[in-house]
Design an enzyme around this catalytic site. Structure first.
Site, short mmCIF file in Angstrom:
data_model
loop_
_atom_site.label_atom_id
_atom_site.label_comp_id
_atom_site.label_asym_id
_atom_site.label_seq_id
_atom_site.Cartn_x
_atom_site.Cartn_y
_atom_site.Cartn_z
N LYS A 294 -32.74 -108.81 -20.26
CA LYS A 294 -32.06 -107.91 -19.34
C LYS A 294 -32.88 -106.65 -19.07
O LYS A 294 -32.98 -106.19 -17.93
CB LYS A 294 -30.68 -107.53 -19.86
N ASN B 274 -35.94 -107.69 -16.91
CA ASN B 274 -35.52 -108.00 -15.54
C ASN B 274 -35.21 -106.74 -14.75
O ASN B 274 -35.62 -106.58 -13.60
CB ASN B 274 -34.27 -108.89 -15.56
N GLY C 269 -19.91 -110.46 -7.86
CA GLY C 269 -20.67 -111.65 -7.49
C GLY C 269 -20.85 -111.72 -5.98
O GLY C 269 -21.19 -110.72 -5.34
N GLY D 288 -19.47 -108.97 -3.51
CA GLY D 288 -20.02 -107.63 -3.38
C GLY D 288 -19.75 -106.76 -4.60
O GLY D 288 -19.90 -107.21 -5.74
N ASP E 224 -29.02 -108.46 -13.11
CA ASP E 224 -30.09 -107.54 -13.50
C ASP E 224 -30.85 -107.04 -12.27
O ASP E 224 -31.26 -105.87 -12.22
CB ASP E 224 -31.06 -108.24 -14.45
N GLY F 2 -35.08 -118.87 -11.30
CA GLY F 2 -35.59 -118.01 -12.37
C GLY F 2 -35.06 -116.59 -12.28
O GLY F 2 -34.40 -116.20 -11.32
#
Length: 311
Positions: free
Chosen positions: A39, A42, A220, A223, A251, A293
């Site tokens: 995290k 990222n 998600g 928004g 992230d 990824g």
């Protein structure tokens, strides 16, 4: 404007599967890839690709994955303030299904040894404009970093993930709290003064913001909700895209949002500035879910601006 990210770095082993297995079930993977993740890593790379000048405080093992993560972070434009430790570099096992959903198991490895800050690390935080924190490193270091930032008037952006009960002394140092709906309900359930853990998202965001920080509740593909103390929540609509892999999207959102705040607010966290930053971050996350990824999916500033201009 400068930013510091304190957090984790992992080598992600990503397995593409038709469906995520149920307990006791075995499924066969179509492909397996090893990519950079964690995290902290990222979010730091997302901030750098969004235009921020980023220093990353991290613990890595003295092993090949640690060497590779360090090289990849440097190539992504990060200034590393790294500790090399005898514990193996952190690893994550990720399954991604045909709908782009994922399940993740993390072995923290070297990340668990980032327990306390050195004087040099504290000074780096104090000299920055923005500090970004998450919870894949020990709480003691997160609290120490937040205190160092608060004492120096450095803006603290805190992504409370993976979720756990949060000490009041940490929340007292946070300027912007980023949580998803699950994390928001967990915090509400573990905060005596909040009785809305069963309410809707607007009620959750408002209740959490009453604890002090501005709150961004991510939804998600729908928004995000932005809320500052004393004002009604504002909805930032999601971008309608076909997701192939949601790994690292949260992230990407956090890093892009911190970068946008770093470049725009100059210390003023009003509702308008937070909404504009959330719009930018939502665009970045929408791009990322269309790619595979974590780090490989993070867009550049030019890509975010282009996507925003044509949608």
């Amino acid at each position: 404007m400068t930013m510091v990210v304190l957090g984790s770095a992992n080598r992600d082993l990503v397995y593409r599967v038709e469906r995520i297995p149920s307990p006791g079930e075995t499924v066969l993977a179509g492909t397996v890839r090893a990519v950079a993740g964690g995290k902290g890593n990222n979010q730091a790379i997302a901030a750098a690709r969004s235009g921020a000048e980023v220093t990353f405080i991290v613990a890595l093992g003295t092993d090949e994955p640690g060497d590779r993560l360090a090289a990849e972070a440097t190539a992504a434009g990060l200034t590393l303030q790294e500790r090399r430790v005898t514990e193996p570099t952190g690893t994550a096992i990720i399954t991604v299904d045909d709908n782009g959903e994922n399940a993740i198991v993390v072995d923290p490895g070297a990340n668990r040894l980032l327990e306390f800050l050195s004087a040099e690390e504290s000074a780096t935080i104090a000299a920055a404009d923005v500090l970004v924190l998450q919870l894949e490193t020990p709480m003691s270091a997160v609290i120490g970093a937040a205190h160092a930032a608060r004492a120096a008037s450095t803006t603290v952006v805190f992504n409370a993930s993976p979720i756990q009960p949060l000490p009041a002394e940490l929340l007292a140092c946070v300027d912007v709290l980023i949580v998803n709906e699950h994390e928001a309900r967990h915090l509400a359930a573990h905060t005596r003064s909040i009785q809305t853990q069963h309410g809707d998202e607007n009620e959750l965001a408002s209740a959490l913001s009453e604890q002090g920080p501005a709150v961004i509740l991510t939804l998600g593909p729908r928004g995000a909700i932005v809320c500052v103390p004393g004002e009604p929540p504002a909805l930032v609509p999601g971008r309608h895209v076909a997701a192939v892999d949601t790994t690292g999207a949260g992230d990407t959102f956090c890093g892009a949002l911190a970068a946008a705040l770093d470049q725009e607010t100059h210390g003023t966290l009003d509702l308008g500035a937070l909404v504009r930053a959330a719009e930018f971050a939502t665009t970045a996350a929408a791009i990322s879910v269309q790619r595979h990824g974590a780090v490989p999916s993070i867009p550049t500033l030019e890509e975010i601006r282009h996507f925003h201009s044509i949608n």
